[in-house]
Design a protein around this motif. Structure first.
Motif, PDB file in Angstrom:
ATOM      1  N   LEU A 158      11.960  -1.719   4.201  1.00  0.00           N
ATOM      2  CA  LEU A 158      12.489  -3.160   3.862  1.00  0.00           C
ATOM      3  C   LEU A 158      11.929  -4.192   4.631  1.00  0.00           C
ATOM      4  O   LEU A 158      11.696  -5.289   4.128  1.00  0.00           O
ATOM      5  CB  LEU A 158      13.868  -3.031   3.900  1.00  0.00           C
ATOM      6  CG  LEU A 158      14.789  -4.164   2.954  1.00  0.00           C
ATOM      7  CD1 LEU A 158      13.993  -4.480   1.986  1.00  0.00           C
ATOM      8  CD2 LEU A 158      16.162  -3.814   2.943  1.00  0.00           C
ATOM      9  N   LYS A 159      11.968  -4.054   6.161  1.00  0.00           N
ATOM     10  CA  LYS A 159      11.713  -5.253   6.892  1.00  0.00           C
ATOM     11  C   LYS A 159      10.135  -5.490   6.440  1.00  0.00           C
ATOM     12  O   LYS A 159       9.762  -6.851   6.295  1.00  0.00           O
ATOM     13  CB  LYS A 159      11.547  -4.781   8.333  1.00  0.00           C
ATOM     14  CG  LYS A 159      11.475  -5.914   9.384  1.00  0.00           C
ATOM     15  CD  LYS A 159      11.735  -5.697  10.643  1.00  0.00           C
ATOM     16  CE  LYS A 159      12.762  -6.170  11.381  1.00  0.00           C
ATOM     17  NZ  LYS A 159      13.010  -5.990  12.544  1.00  0.00           N
ATOM     18  N   ASN A 160       9.256  -4.515   6.267  1.00  0.00           N
ATOM     19  CA  ASN A 160       7.798  -4.812   5.854  1.00  0.00           C
ATOM     20  C   ASN A 160       7.839  -5.625   4.508  1.00  0.00           C
ATOM     21  O   ASN A 160       6.961  -6.477   4.563  1.00  0.00           O
ATOM     22  CB  ASN A 160       7.014  -3.389   5.681  1.00  0.00           C
ATOM     23  CG  ASN A 160       5.604  -3.839   5.532  1.00  0.00           C
ATOM     24  OD1 ASN A 160       4.858  -4.225   6.139  1.00  0.00           O
ATOM     25  ND2 ASN A 160       5.132  -3.065   4.501  1.00  0.00           N
ATOM     26  N   VAL A 161       8.696  -5.428   3.608  1.00  0.00           N
ATOM     27  CA  VAL A 161       8.692  -6.178   2.306  1.00  0.00           C
ATOM     28  C   VAL A 161       8.931  -7.606   2.617  1.00  0.00           C
ATOM     29  O   VAL A 161       8.623  -8.411   2.166  1.00  0.00           O
ATOM     30  CB  VAL A 161       9.766  -5.493   1.249  1.00  0.00           C
ATOM     31  CG1 VAL A 161       9.635  -6.482   0.071  1.00  0.00           C
ATOM     32  CG2 VAL A 161       9.474  -4.213   1.000  1.00  0.00           C
ATOM     33  N   LEU A 162      10.075  -7.674   3.416  1.00  0.00           N
ATOM     34  CA  LEU A 162      10.615  -9.151   3.815  1.00  0.00           C
ATOM     35  C   LEU A 162       9.412  -9.945   4.268  1.00  0.00           C
ATOM     36  O   LEU A 162       9.321 -11.259   4.420  1.00  0.00           O
ATOM     37  CB  LEU A 162      11.928  -8.868   4.552  1.00  0.00           C
ATOM     38  CG  LEU A 162      13.106  -8.270   3.868  1.00  0.00           C
ATOM     39  CD1 LEU A 162      14.103  -8.329   4.661  1.00  0.00           C
ATOM     40  CD2 LEU A 162      13.462  -9.087   2.535  1.00  0.00           C
ATOM     41  N   GLN A 163       8.702  -9.369   5.372  1.00  0.00           N
ATOM     42  CA  GLN A 163       7.737  -9.834   6.283  1.00  0.00           C
ATOM     43  C   GLN A 163       6.501 -10.312   5.195  1.00  0.00           C
ATOM     44  O   GLN A 163       5.781 -11.138   5.576  1.00  0.00           O
ATOM     45  CB  GLN A 163       7.503  -9.061   7.146  1.00  0.00           C
ATOM     46  CG  GLN A 163       8.383  -9.323   8.397  1.00  0.00           C
ATOM     47  CD  GLN A 163       8.056  -8.068   9.589  1.00  0.00           C
ATOM     48  OE1 GLN A 163       7.377  -7.270   9.157  1.00  0.00           O
ATOM     49  NE2 GLN A 163       8.583  -8.389  10.547  1.00  0.00           N
ATOM     50  N   THR A 164       6.199  -9.372   4.335  1.00  0.00           N
ATOM     51  CA  THR A 164       4.912  -9.644   3.791  1.00  0.00           C
ATOM     52  C   THR A 164       4.854 -10.283   2.236  1.00  0.00           C
ATOM     53  O   THR A 164       3.902 -10.883   1.739  1.00  0.00           O
ATOM     54  CB  THR A 164       4.017  -8.174   3.351  1.00  0.00           C
ATOM     55  OG1 THR A 164       5.163  -7.244   2.547  1.00  0.00           O
ATOM     56  CG2 THR A 164       3.781  -7.407   4.509  1.00  0.00           C
ATOM     57  N   VAL A 165       6.001 -10.283   1.852  1.00  0.00           N
ATOM     58  CA  VAL A 165       6.287 -11.404   0.518  1.00  0.00           C
ATOM     59  C   VAL A 165       6.580 -12.583   1.019  1.00  0.00           C
ATOM     60  O   VAL A 165       7.725 -12.989   1.490  1.00  0.00           O
ATOM     61  CB  VAL A 165       7.555 -10.805  -0.316  1.00  0.00           C
ATOM     62  CG1 VAL A 165       7.631 -11.755  -1.519  1.00  0.00           C
ATOM     63  CG2 VAL A 165       7.236  -9.389  -1.109  1.00  0.00           C
ATOM     64  N   PRO A 166       5.613 -13.665   0.948  1.00  0.00           N
ATOM     65  CA  PRO A 166       5.971 -14.980   1.571  1.00  0.00           C
ATOM     66  C   PRO A 166       7.187 -15.646   1.174  1.00  0.00           C
ATOM     67  O   PRO A 166       7.805 -16.169   2.233  1.00  0.00           O
ATOM     68  CB  PRO A 166       4.624 -15.849   0.792  1.00  0.00           C
ATOM     69  CG  PRO A 166       3.758 -14.806   0.465  1.00  0.00           C
ATOM     70  CD  PRO A 166       4.482 -13.669   0.125  1.00  0.00           C
ATOM     71  N   GLU A 167       7.505 -15.538  -0.079  1.00  0.00           N
ATOM     72  CA  GLU A 167       9.194 -16.135  -0.617  1.00  0.00           C
ATOM     73  C   GLU A 167      10.290 -15.422   0.301  1.00  0.00           C
ATOM     74  O   GLU A 167      11.298 -15.954   0.489  1.00  0.00           O
ATOM     75  CB  GLU A 167       9.361 -15.890  -2.028  1.00  0.00           C
ATOM     76  CG  GLU A 167       8.265 -16.827  -2.723  1.00  0.00           C
ATOM     77  CD  GLU A 167       7.024 -16.257  -3.024  1.00  0.00           C
ATOM     78  OE1 GLU A 167       6.176 -16.927  -3.639  1.00  0.00           O
ATOM     79  OE2 GLU A 167       7.013 -14.915  -2.471  1.00  0.00           O
ATOM     80  N   PHE A 168      10.086 -14.201   0.829  1.00  0.00           N
ATOM     81  CA  PHE A 168      11.238 -13.617   1.371  1.00  0.00           C
ATOM     82  C   PHE A 168      11.185 -13.962   2.921  1.00  0.00           C
ATOM     83  O   PHE A 168      12.173 -13.306   3.776  1.00  0.00           O
ATOM     84  CB  PHE A 168      11.257 -11.900   1.244  1.00  0.00           C
ATOM     85  CG  PHE A 168      11.606 -11.820  -0.284  1.00  0.00           C
ATOM     86  CD1 PHE A 168      11.993 -12.674  -1.071  1.00  0.00           C
ATOM     87  CD2 PHE A 168      11.345 -10.397  -0.773  1.00  0.00           C
ATOM     88  CE1 PHE A 168      12.292 -12.226  -2.419  1.00  0.00           C
ATOM     89  CE2 PHE A 168      11.351 -10.108  -2.071  1.00  0.00           C
ATOM     90  CZ  PHE A 168      12.188 -11.058  -2.966  1.00  0.00           C
TER      91      PHE A 168
END
Length: 402
Positions: A158-168
């Motif tokens: 989940l941390k990876n998703v937040l870091q790699t999606v610019p808006e997040f």
């Protein structure tokens, strides 16, 4: 009282907007000339849509028969424990994504039901959360390639998703070292203008990526695109979109199962399945639905922890039976698949419901016999010893009380 112990059962179709147009009508062998959605086929004794059983005295309500003749129908032991047939059996055809939802524990459901009764909220009110006092654990077995959201991703994923999606990226510090609750509350309680500002550019990019062939169904963007592409007006963006990125995306193949207990956030995305649940209609919703959404109630009952989805293959038993163990006393489910000259024998401990997905089977009881084919359902009363056989091939699922 009825002499026979094995009957055909007629279920109830639910025409919810998210349902498909073809699968259930074709399975039932009926036309859908009006082109209306066939979402669910209910088999059971839920008071809001009870099935009927076909007898020599005509069609009789299963709910009423269980109530009036519980010893013969569900067995004294099951009645003492539950006071009703404790499960509801369904066939689902999911064309469009279902709402993000959580089911309450039994204690929470009872408390919520009493509170809404005391507040005078009518049972059929659109603003009602608790329709009964029961919990609603459920298990689904895929009949096709099936996709669902199930529980939060693991911490680092989940941390990876937040870091790699610019808006997040503004959410990275809110999530910190795995604070699922704070992250969820932030997304659910954000001002709508902020939600729109964050998600509109993301959705536009995902739609473009899907059109470029850069996404598969394993990617959150594929499902976000499915929600919004081709729509003229987007209006306010549904904050359920966050969940598509925060939750596990799970693919289930035919014959595989997923169990969902109280507190696990989930949503069905696409496909056909057979579903078995406790006899309840309690759903707390948090988005992706025109139905009543109660974010506070949803968050109160959500389990905020990572889940590694357990996709069950089932335990092979003899006689063509595959059992899918579920950690609840309300229901059990088996696949019964027989080939030419195969046979299955059992004595029903409770009321058992057989739904035939494909082929034809003969059920031989101590009192009467029955032939049941694709699109048909059989019910076997508690205490009956029976024998099932087929001339060619049959695929069916059996619901029972363990």
């Amino acid at each position: 009282m009825l002499q026979d112990k094995i009957f055909k059962l007629k279920g109830k179709v639910q025409h919810y907007a998210w349902g498909g147009y073809d699968y259930i009508p074709q399975w039932l062998g009926i036309a859908n000339a009006e082109h209306i959605p066939y979402a669910e086929y209910w088999m059971g004794a839920h008071p809001s849509a009870p099935s009927v059983i076909v007898t020599q005295n005509g069609a009789l309500s299963l709910n009423q028969l269980v109530h009036d003749h519980h010893a013969e129908f569900i067995g004294e032991k099951v009645f003492e424990q539950f006071g009703e047939l404790p499960y509801l059996f369904k066939i689902l055809d999911v064309k469009d994504m279902l709402s993000i939802q959580v089911h309450p524990t039994k204690a929470a459901a009872a408390a919520g039901f009493e509170a809404e009764e005391a507040a005078g909220i009518k049972l059929d009110s659109a603003f009602r959360n608790y329709k009964d006092r029961n919990h609603k654990p459920e298990v689904m077995i895929a009949l096709s390639e099936f996709w669902l959201l199930h529980g939060f991703r693991e911490k680092d994923a989940l941390k990876n998703v937040l870091q790699t999606v610019p808006e997040f990226q503004p959410l990275v510090s809110i999530y910190g070292d795995g604070n699922y609750k704070t992250l969820s509350e932030h997304g659910m309680y954000m001002q709508q203008e902020e939600v729109n500002a964050m998600l509109v550019p993301l959705i536009k990019r995902e739609i473009q990526r899907k059109q470029n062939g850069e996404l598969t169904k394993n990617d959150p963007g594929w499902w976000v695109s499915k929600l919004y592409e081709g729509k003229e007006e987007w209006g306010n963006i549904d904050r359920g979109v966050f969940s598509i990125y925060f939750f596990n995306i799970v693919e289930v193949h035919p014959g595989e199962a997923v169990f969902q207990g109280a507190g696990v956030p989930h949503a069905y995305l696409e496909g056909q399945n057979v579903e078995l649940m406790a006899n309840s209609d309690n759903v707390l919703r948090g988005g992706l639905t025109p139905k009543h959404v109660d974010v506070g109630e949803l968050l109160k009952h959500t389990t905020f922890e990572a889940i590694v989805p357990n996709v069950m293959k089932g335990e092979q038993k003899e006689n063509g039976e595959t059992n899918y163990p579920c950690p609840v006393p309300d229901f059990g489910i088996s696949k019964i698949e027989l080939h030419e000259n195969g046979s299955y024998q059992n004595t029903a401990n409770s009321l058992e419901i057989f739904v035939v997905i494909d082929g034809t089977m003969s059920i031989k009881g101590m009192v009467n016999n029955l032939s049941v084919s694709k699109g048909e359902v059989a019910v076997i009363l508690a205490g009956e010893t029976y024998h099932i056989s087929t001339d060619s091939h049959v695929l069916s699922y059996k619901a029972f009380v363990p």
